[in-house]
Motif scaffolding. Structure first.
Motif, PDB file in Angstrom:
ATOM      1  N   LEU A 119       7.030  -5.983  -3.159  1.00 44.30           N
ATOM      2  CA  LEU A 119       8.296  -5.829  -3.878  1.00 44.30           C
ATOM      3  C   LEU A 119       9.475  -5.804  -2.913  1.00 44.30           C
ATOM      4  O   LEU A 119       9.627  -6.717  -2.117  1.00 44.30           O
ATOM      5  CB  LEU A 119       8.255  -4.566  -4.746  1.00 44.30           C
ATOM      6  N   ASP A 120      10.278  -4.755  -2.943  1.00 46.64           N
ATOM      7  CA  ASP A 120      11.468  -4.676  -2.089  1.00 46.64           C
ATOM      8  C   ASP A 120      11.367  -3.517  -1.107  1.00 46.64           C
ATOM      9  O   ASP A 120      12.372  -2.940  -0.690  1.00 46.64           O
ATOM     10  CB  ASP A 120      12.710  -4.505  -2.972  1.00 46.64           C
ATOM     11  N   LYS A 121      10.153  -3.182  -0.730  1.00 48.58           N
ATOM     12  CA  LYS A 121       9.915  -2.033   0.142  1.00 48.58           C
ATOM     13  C   LYS A 121      10.063  -2.411   1.614  1.00 48.58           C
ATOM     14  O   LYS A 121       9.836  -3.560   1.998  1.00 48.58           O
ATOM     15  CB  LYS A 121       8.514  -1.474  -0.086  1.00 48.58           C
ATOM     16  N   LEU A 122      10.399  -1.442   2.419  1.00 47.45           N
ATOM     17  CA  LEU A 122      10.400  -1.633   3.868  1.00 47.45           C
ATOM     18  C   LEU A 122       8.957  -1.682   4.372  1.00 47.45           C
ATOM     19  O   LEU A 122       8.055  -1.105   3.749  1.00 47.45           O
ATOM     20  CB  LEU A 122      11.141  -0.496   4.562  1.00 47.45           C
ATOM     21  N   PRO A 123       8.712  -2.333   5.511  1.00 45.60           N
ATOM     22  CA  PRO A 123       7.354  -2.385   6.058  1.00 45.60           C
ATOM     23  C   PRO A 123       6.748  -1.004   6.302  1.00 45.60           C
ATOM     24  O   PRO A 123       5.539  -0.830   6.176  1.00 45.60           O
ATOM     25  CB  PRO A 123       7.533  -3.156   7.371  1.00 45.60           C
ATOM     26  N   ASN A 124       7.600  -0.005   6.674  1.00 39.83           N
ATOM     27  CA  ASN A 124       7.036   1.321   6.930  1.00 39.83           C
ATOM     28  C   ASN A 124       6.470   1.957   5.664  1.00 39.83           C
ATOM     29  O   ASN A 124       5.774   2.979   5.738  1.00 39.83           O
ATOM     30  CB  ASN A 124       8.051   2.248   7.595  1.00 39.83           C
ATOM     31  N   LYS A 125       6.746   1.361   4.497  1.00 36.07           N
ATOM     32  CA  LYS A 125       6.167   1.825   3.250  1.00 36.07           C
ATOM     33  C   LYS A 125       4.953   0.974   2.866  1.00 36.07           C
ATOM     34  O   LYS A 125       3.850   1.481   2.675  1.00 36.07           O
ATOM     35  CB  LYS A 125       7.202   1.778   2.123  1.00 36.07           C
ATOM     36  N   TYR A 126       5.164  -0.367   2.756  1.00 36.74           N
ATOM     37  CA  TYR A 126       4.058  -1.195   2.259  1.00 36.74           C
ATOM     38  C   TYR A 126       2.952  -1.382   3.295  1.00 36.74           C
ATOM     39  O   TYR A 126       1.764  -1.442   2.935  1.00 36.74           O
ATOM     40  CB  TYR A 126       4.541  -2.528   1.690  1.00 36.74           C
ATOM     41  N   LEU A 127       3.305  -1.435   4.582  1.00 36.49           N
ATOM     42  CA  LEU A 127       2.259  -1.548   5.600  1.00 36.49           C
ATOM     43  C   LEU A 127       1.466  -0.252   5.720  1.00 36.49           C
ATOM     44  O   LEU A 127       0.258  -0.271   5.974  1.00 36.49           O
ATOM     45  CB  LEU A 127       2.868  -1.940   6.948  1.00 36.49           C
ATOM     46  N   LYS A 128       2.148   0.853   5.518  1.00 41.10           N
ATOM     47  CA  LYS A 128       1.460   2.154   5.531  1.00 41.10           C
ATOM     48  C   LYS A 128       0.426   2.209   4.413  1.00 41.10           C
ATOM     49  O   LYS A 128      -0.708   2.669   4.608  1.00 41.10           O
ATOM     50  CB  LYS A 128       2.482   3.278   5.379  1.00 41.10           C
ATOM     51  N   THR A 129       0.802   1.713   3.228  1.00 38.59           N
ATOM     52  CA  THR A 129      -0.119   1.679   2.093  1.00 38.59           C
ATOM     53  C   THR A 129      -1.306   0.767   2.391  1.00 38.59           C
ATOM     54  O   THR A 129      -2.464   1.114   2.089  1.00 38.59           O
ATOM     55  CB  THR A 129       0.604   1.184   0.826  1.00 38.59           C
ATOM     56  N   ILE A 130      -1.034  -0.403   2.976  1.00 40.96           N
ATOM     57  CA  ILE A 130      -2.109  -1.338   3.316  1.00 40.96           C
ATOM     58  C   ILE A 130      -3.078  -0.703   4.309  1.00 40.96           C
ATOM     59  O   ILE A 130      -4.299  -0.811   4.169  1.00 40.96           O
ATOM     60  CB  ILE A 130      -1.519  -2.655   3.867  1.00 40.96           C
ATOM     61  N   LEU A 131      -2.543  -0.004   5.296  1.00 43.00           N
ATOM     62  CA  LEU A 131      -3.388   0.662   6.290  1.00 43.00           C
ATOM     63  C   LEU A 131      -4.217   1.767   5.653  1.00 43.00           C
ATOM     64  O   LEU A 131      -5.398   1.946   5.975  1.00 43.00           O
ATOM     65  CB  LEU A 131      -2.519   1.225   7.422  1.00 43.00           C
ATOM     66  N   GLN A 132      -3.618   2.514   4.747  1.00 42.50           N
ATOM     67  CA  GLN A 132      -4.328   3.613   4.086  1.00 42.50           C
ATOM     68  C   GLN A 132      -5.432   3.105   3.168  1.00 42.50           C
ATOM     69  O   GLN A 132      -6.463   3.766   2.999  1.00 42.50           O
ATOM     70  CB  GLN A 132      -3.342   4.472   3.283  1.00 42.50           C
ATOM     71  N   ASN A 133      -5.219   1.916   2.584  1.00 43.58           N
ATOM     72  CA  ASN A 133      -6.209   1.353   1.656  1.00 43.58           C
ATOM     73  C   ASN A 133      -7.355   0.638   2.360  1.00 43.58           C
ATOM     74  O   ASN A 133      -8.303   0.196   1.700  1.00 43.58           O
ATOM     75  CB  ASN A 133      -5.526   0.388   0.690  1.00 43.58           C
ATOM     76  N   ASN A 134      -7.266   0.491   3.666  1.00 39.71           N
ATOM     77  CA  ASN A 134      -8.323  -0.173   4.437  1.00 39.71           C
ATOM     78  C   ASN A 134      -8.895   0.789   5.470  1.00 39.71           C
ATOM     79  O   ASN A 134      -8.167   1.290   6.331  1.00 39.71           O
ATOM     80  CB  ASN A 134      -7.770  -1.414   5.136  1.00 39.71           C
ATOM     81  N   LYS A 135     -10.192   1.030   5.366  1.00 38.49           N
ATOM     82  CA  LYS A 135     -10.844   1.977   6.275  1.00 38.49           C
ATOM     83  C   LYS A 135     -10.847   1.459   7.706  1.00 38.49           C
ATOM     84  O   LYS A 135     -10.792   2.237   8.659  1.00 38.49           O
ATOM     85  CB  LYS A 135     -12.269   2.242   5.805  1.00 38.49           C
ATOM     86  N   ASN A 136     -10.901   0.151   7.853  1.00 38.65           N
ATOM     87  CA  ASN A 136     -10.956  -0.450   9.188  1.00 38.65           C
ATOM     88  C   ASN A 136      -9.551  -0.875   9.616  1.00 38.65           C
ATOM     89  O   ASN A 136      -9.083  -1.951   9.277  1.00 38.65           O
ATOM     90  CB  ASN A 136     -11.901  -1.652   9.177  1.00 38.65           C
ATOM     91  N   GLU A 137      -8.875  -0.011  10.383  1.00 38.78           N
ATOM     92  CA  GLU A 137      -7.505  -0.307  10.801  1.00 38.78           C
ATOM     93  C   GLU A 137      -7.438  -1.534  11.691  1.00 38.78           C
ATOM     94  O   GLU A 137      -6.461  -2.296  11.642  1.00 38.78           O
ATOM     95  CB  GLU A 137      -6.910   0.897  11.535  1.00 38.78           C
ATOM     96  N   SER A 138      -8.474  -1.761  12.482  1.00 43.66           N
ATOM     97  CA  SER A 138      -8.459  -2.909  13.403  1.00 43.66           C
ATOM     98  C   SER A 138      -8.419  -4.223  12.633  1.00 43.66           C
ATOM     99  O   SER A 138      -7.815  -5.200  13.087  1.00 43.66           O
ATOM    100  CB  SER A 138      -9.675  -2.871  14.329  1.00 43.66           C
ATOM    101  N   SER A 139      -9.057  -4.256  11.449  1.00 41.30           N
ATOM    102  CA  SER A 139      -9.034  -5.489  10.650  1.00 41.30           C
ATOM    103  C   SER A 139      -7.631  -5.764  10.128  1.00 41.30           C
ATOM    104  O   SER A 139      -7.222  -6.922  10.011  1.00 41.30           O
ATOM    105  CB  SER A 139     -10.030  -5.397   9.494  1.00 41.30           C
TER     106      SER A 139
END
Length: 348
Positions: free
Chosen positions: A276-296
Motif C-alpha cells: 500500500l502506502d507504507k514506509l519500508p520500515n513498516k512493510y519490510l518489518k512485517t515481511i521479516l516477521q512473517n518469515n522464520k528464515n530471515e536470510s531468505s
C-alpha cells in the motif's frame, strides 16, 4: 513497398496479415514489425536500411555500387519472387527468435512490452543473431557475449534515441569486425565502458526513458522476486513500485522520489494489498516477521539490489530525507556495478 511489389506478384500486406499475430504482446507497436522485417533483409543484403535502400529489395531492381577499384558496377540484390519470399520468411522467423531472447526474464529482461528500451533495435539485433549463426565464426559463445555487451552498451549510451537507420548500419559493420577481431571494439561499447559510472540515475524518473526501462530489465534479469510470494519475475501483472512511497517523498520535499533507484518490479497483488502506502520500515518489518528464515528475506531483497546495508537504512524508525539519499546512493552503486559487468567493463 506494398505497391511496388504487386507487379512482382508479391502481396506484402497479406503476407504481414498472416504473421502479425505472432508479435502481439511481445513488443510495443507490433504493427511496426512489418517495417522491421524489411530492414532486417536490407541490413543483411547491403548493410543499410534507410527507406531509400529498401527499393533495392524489389526483385530485379538494379543497384549501382562502386567497386573496390572505384568503378561503378550494377548489381541485383534479389533476383526473383521466390528469393524475396525466402528472405521475408527468414526475417519473420529470426525476429520471433530474437524476441524470445529479448523477452526472456533471465536474459535481456523485456518481459513486458512497456519495459522494452528501444524497440527500433529489433532489426539490428536480429541481423546480428543471423550473422552469428552464419557459420563464419568458430567461437559462437564469444560472438553471443559481444552481442549482449553491445546491446546493453547501446541502451546506456542512448545510441538508438535518434538517427536509427544510420546507427544500425554503423553498428552492423562494426560488430562484424569485432566478431572477427577482439581488438576492434565498436565505438558504442567503448563509450559505454568509459561513461557508465557517470550515469545520472538519480534523474531517471520517466518510465518512457530507455535507461529507466533498461534498469527495469536489469532488475527482472537479476531475478527480482516478489516481496511476499518470493516468486520469480514472470508475473501476469507487474507493478512499477516505489520502494519508499511517493506520498512520503512529496510530504518531505524529496525531489528524487520517482527515480528509478527508488523503483522495483513486484506483483500487482503485493503492491495493492500488502505494501500500500507504507514506509519500508513498516512493510519490510512485517515481511521479516512473517518469515522464520530471515536470510531468505535478505536473499530475496538482494534480487532487487537491496543489500543488508540498504535494508538496515530502510528499517530505521526515524527514516528521513538524509536516509533516503543514503539508501539510493548505495543502491545506485550496486546497479552501476552490475551494468559494468553487462557491458564488459570489468575486463578492461
Amino acid at each position: 513497398m506494398n505497391a511496388l511489389l504487386r507487379p512482382k506478384d508479391i502481396y506484402l500486406r497479406k503476407w504481414w496479415d498472416d504473421v502479425a499475430n505472432s508479435f502481439e504482446g511481445k513488443i510495443p507497436n507490433p504493427d511496426k514489425v512489418k517495417i522491421y522485417a524489411l530492414q532486417v533483409i536490407s541490413i543483411l543484403e547491403q548493410n543499410y536500411c534507410a527507406p531509400k535502400f529498401l527499393y533495392y529489395l524489389i526483385p530485379g531492381a538494379i543497384k549501382q555500387e562502386k567497386s573496390e577499384t572505384g568503378r561503378n558496377e550494377k548489381k541485383v540484390l534479389i533476383e526473383s519472387k521466390q528469393e524475396f519470399c525466402d528472405h521475408w520468411d527468414n526475417s519473420i522467423k529470426a525476429m520471433n527468435e530474437s524476441l524470445k531472447i529479448l523477452n526472456n526474464h533471465s536474459d535481456l529482461g523485456a518481459i513486458n512490452p512497456n519495459f522494452f528500451p528501444y524497440p527500433t533495435m529489433l532489426p539490428i539485433f536480429t541481423a546480428l543473431n543471423i550473422e552469428k549463426n552464419s557459420g563464419n565464426y568458430m567461437n559462437r559463445n564469444s560472438v553471443e557475449k559481444k552481442i549482449r555487451q553491445w546491446y546493453w552498451s547501446s541502451i546506456f549510451a542512448k545510441n538508438y534515441s535518434s538517427s536509427v537507420e544510420s546507427q544500425m548500419a554503423k553498428d552492423y559493420i562494426a560488430m562484424k569486425n569485432w566478431f572477427s577481431n577482439d581488438s576492434l571494439i565498436p565505438e558504442v561499447v567503448t563509450e559505454a565502458r568509459g561513461t557508465y559510472k557517470n550515469l545520472n540515475l538519480e534523474q531517471e524518473d520517466s518510465s518512457n526513458s530507455a535507461i529507466y526501462k533498461g534498469i527495469f530489465c536489469i532488475l527482472v534479469r537479476n531475478g527480482a522476486q516478489d516481496f511476499t510470494t518470493f516468486e520469480d519475475p514472470i508475473y501476469t501483472s507487474l507493478e512499477d513500485h516505489h520502494i519508499v512511497p511517493k506520498s512520503w517523498g512529496i510530504k518531505n520535499g524529496v525531489n528524487e522520489i520517482n527515480t528509478i533507484l527508488n523503483r522495483t518490479p513486484i506483483s500487482d497483488n503485493t503492491n495493492k494489498k500488502v505494501i500500500l502506502d507504507k514506509l519500508p520500515n513498516k512493510y519490510l518489518k512485517t515481511i521479516l516477521q512473517n518469515n522464520k528464515n530471515e536470510s531468505s528475506v535478505r536473499e530475496m531483497l538482494l534480487t532487487h539490489f537491496i543489500s543488508s546495508e540498504i535494508l538496515d537504512i530502510l528499517m530505521r524508525e526515524d527514516f528521513g530525507p538524509k536516509d533516503f539519499s543514503e539508501y539510493i546512493a548505495l543502491r545506485k552503486k550496486l546497479i552501476i556495478n552490475y551494468i559494468g559487468k553487462l557491458i564488459g567493463a570489468e575486463e578492461n
